[in-house]
Design an enzyme around this catalytic site. Structure first.
Site, PDB file in Angstrom:
ATOM      1  N   LYS A  70       0.841  -1.211   0.000  1.00 21.73           N
ATOM      2  CA  LYS A  70       0.000   0.000   0.000  1.00 21.73           C
ATOM      3  C   LYS A  70       0.871   1.255   0.000  1.00 21.73           C
ATOM      4  O   LYS A  70       1.883   1.308   0.704  1.00 21.73           O
ATOM      5  CB  LYS A  70      -0.898  -0.018   1.240  1.00 21.73           C
ATOM      6  CG  LYS A  70      -1.912   1.126   1.309  1.00 21.73           C
ATOM      7  CD  LYS A  70      -2.793   0.992   2.554  1.00 21.73           C
ATOM      8  CE  LYS A  70      -3.825   2.099   2.638  1.00 21.73           C
ATOM      9  NZ  LYS A  70      -4.662   1.993   3.857  1.00 21.73           N
ATOM     10  N   SER A 113      -9.694   1.899   3.287  1.00 25.78           N
ATOM     11  CA  SER A 113      -8.838   2.650   2.403  1.00 25.78           C
ATOM     12  C   SER A 113      -7.828   1.813   1.620  1.00 25.78           C
ATOM     13  O   SER A 113      -7.296   2.273   0.620  1.00 25.78           O
ATOM     14  CB  SER A 113      -8.079   3.704   3.200  1.00 25.78           C
ATOM     15  OG  SER A 113      -7.154   3.100   4.094  1.00 25.78           O
ATOM     16  N   SER A 165      -9.788  -0.413   7.442  1.00 26.68           N
ATOM     17  CA  SER A 165      -9.226  -0.250   6.097  1.00 26.68           C
ATOM     18  C   SER A 165      -8.580  -1.492   5.500  1.00 26.68           C
ATOM     19  O   SER A 165      -8.217  -1.486   4.324  1.00 26.68           O
ATOM     20  CB  SER A 165      -8.203   0.882   6.088  1.00 26.68           C
ATOM     21  OG  SER A 165      -8.851   2.132   6.108  1.00 26.68           O
TER      22      SER A 165
END
Lengths: 479, 99
Positions: free
Chosen positions: A81, A156, A180
């Protein structure tokens, strides 16, 4: 073209490398080519890292040729990420402000997975500074859910979930502050794990809300996610909040036996749930009963207050953490401004997206003079009550099972104009972060429209093993 | 309304955000929504509850202390390498005080 990783796992990649069915370099090249071809559909990668991947893959091949142990993640294509820093590899945090930021150091989790032979093939798209539940808050465009391209992948960590579901990486790293990892895992139909607070070093994780932030793994299977966690978990002297408790072998405990395990079903997590989601979660609970688990009703009475407490604490911490993006140290500066003070203000207004501004504003407001006790202190007290709920529940049961999200993946744009409604959809995931306990999402079937639904499993602090055993036993039984 | 546009401007000032006029009205509306939900916390009596600032674990008191030894750090070039404007190895910022 189908995914070169379609039939593979961490274990089978290792076996394939030793049997010389393929080399780590071949697998890396195929994965990169597939990622490049598929990415326009989902926008899940912001940056591919072919040089870094091929260097790592060749090192694995050389170790195998030389009779050395290539590591627990040998040759495994991994995505990271884009809120986790990678030395020399652009790390944007999904923000216009960091569009050109090239970190001078690696996060500890990144160092550990590369030392274990992992092959980082790219950085994944996410909501700006990890703030969002749909991945629509990225400055680089939304990610599309590979299962249904007109829908969000969750957020997210939407990119990190999408690449694993798409088969462009075998496993990935995400971050979780209020759901997330688990929510996108459930939306994309894969395993996603939020470990105990402090279990994985956050050194190199761009700070959002420091008392809530976690790094955790995604995998097609629980076994792969557990293996990745084994590698990245453990104390790190670079992170004073990282825990020194020893890391057991999670994978060694996956024997499929959950007989006699006590599971708690919190009734508060089944209110306001889409009926299909509730049915699939309850079917998974029935399947666990058949495997010998004892299921009993429990109460987590402070659940209805979790969103309010969470959005006070998370935004208060975020308003402080995001103060550093002021146009001085991090790449982007407004050219419109004359004085230093104007430069800060203009840079931040031009650089931050709407959601970041909302959270900075809310966080600044709740910490401002006259409001601290009414909001921030109150929220910290409610956080204690929510944590006590869990402590009391774990006196009766070994694990808690619940839904992850009130509904499956929604359409792009569907919830964008109502921030409060978007916040409320995090109701089943923020509680685990507030208490700091391990929790994960494991796929538990598809709706009539073919959309994945996740079962959430939560356990005591540092008892990832029990969580993984339940998820793995369920996964094996349902396949 | 839980928050006025005037308060939004004051908070934006504290947060070093130069909100545009159209942003101020929208922000007031959005913050009002979440602050109204947050009011729910007042239903709870938390008089004797210890606030929880952090998830803490039992560790030895010295767990986070180390010997103060010299060790390699980022080079100057690495440290300022991402800045928008630098000069002579320093960050360069606009004038702070008008003369």
């Amino acid at each position: 073209m189908s995914s070169p990783l379609h039939e593979l796992s961490i274990d089978s990649i290792r076996a394939g490398l030793f049997a010389k069915n393929f080399s780590a370099e071949e697998l890396a090249r195929q994965s990169l080519a597939y990622a490049e071809a598929e990415n326009p559909k989902t926008n899940a990668y912001l940056t591919l890292s072919p040089e870094r991947a091929l260097t790592a893959a060749r090192a694995v091949d050389a170790k195998i040729a030389g009779g050395e142990d290539p590591g627990a993640l040998a040759g495994v294509p991994i995505a990271v990420k884009d809120v986790i820093v990678t030395r020399g590899l652009r790390t944007t945090c999904g923000s216009k402000l960091l569009a050109k930021y090239v970190p001078p150091y690696d996060a500890t989790a990144v160092i550990r997975l590369e030392q274990a032979g992992g092959v980082i093939i790219g950085k994944t798209n996410c909501d700006e500074f990890a703030m969002g539940s749909s991945n629509e808050n990225s400055a680089f465009g939304p990610v599309r859910n590979p299962v249904a391209l007109d829908r969000v992948p969750g957020g997210s960590s939407g990119g990190s979930a999408a690449v694993v579901a798409q088969g462009t990486a075998l496993v990935s790293l995400g971050s979780d502050t209020g759901g997330s990892i688990r929510q996108p895992a459930s939306f994309c139909g894969i395993s996603g794990v939020t470990p105990t607070y402090g279990r994985v070093s956050r050194y190199g994780l761009t700070a959002f809300a420091s008392s809530l932030d976690h790094i955790g793994p995604f995998g097609k299977t629980t076994r792969d996610a557990a293996r990745l966690l084994e590698v990245i978990a453990g104390h790190d002297k670079m992170d004073a909040t990282s825990a020194s408790a020893p890391v057991p072998s999670y994978v060694a405990a996956l024997d499929g036996n959950v007989k006699g395990m006590k599971l708690g079903l919190p009734r508060e997590y089944f209110e306001g749930l889409a009926s299909e989601t509730g049915d699939l979660v309850m079917a998974a609970v029935e399947a666990l009963k058949k495997l010998g688990c004892e299921v009993r009703d429990i109460q987590l009475p402070h659940t209805p207050y979790a969103i309010a407490a969470y959005y006070i604490i998370a935004t208060a911490e975020a308003s402080a953490n995001l103060a550093r993006y002021d146009g001085v140290r991090y790449t982007t500066r407004s050219t419109a401004a004359g004085t230093l003070s104007d430069m800060y203000r203009q840079t931040r207004d031009e650089g931050f997206g709407d959601e970041c501004k909302r959270r900075i504003m809310l966080g600044t407001y709740v910490l401002s003079a006259g409001y601290y006790d009414a909001y921030y202190l109150k929220a910290q007290k409610v956080r204690r009550l929510i944590t006590r709920d869990f402590e009391q529940a774990f006196e009766q049961v070994d694990a808690i099972v619940a839904p992850v999200s009130p509904f499956p993946a929604f359409k792009l744009g569907e919830k964008l104009n109502d921030p409060t409604a978007m916040y409320l959809s995090d109701i089943y995931t923020v509680t685990g972060d507030l208490a700091g306990i391990p929790c994960m999402s494991v796929p538990c079937g598809l709706t009539a429209q073919g959309l994945p639904v996740g079962l959430q499993i939560l356990t005591r602090h540092f008892d990832e093993t029990t969580m993984f055993r339940i998820a793995d036993a369920y996964e094996k039984a349902s396949n | 309304m839980k928050i006025t546009e005037q308060e939004v401007r004051r908070v934006a000032d504290l947060a070093n955000l130069a909100l545009r006029e159209d942003e101020v009205a929208r922000m007031a509306h959005d913050l009002d929504g979440i602050l109204t939900h947050i009011d729910k916390l007042n239903e709870l009596d938390t008089t004797d509850v210890e606030p929880m600032a952090q998830v803490l674990f039992d560790v030895e008191e010295t767990a986070t202390l180390r010997e103060d030894q010299e060790r390699p750090t980022l080079t100057n070039a690495d440290a300022v390498g991402n800045a928008a404007v630098t000069s002579g190895g320093y960050y360069k910022v606009p004038r702070v005080i008008e003369r």
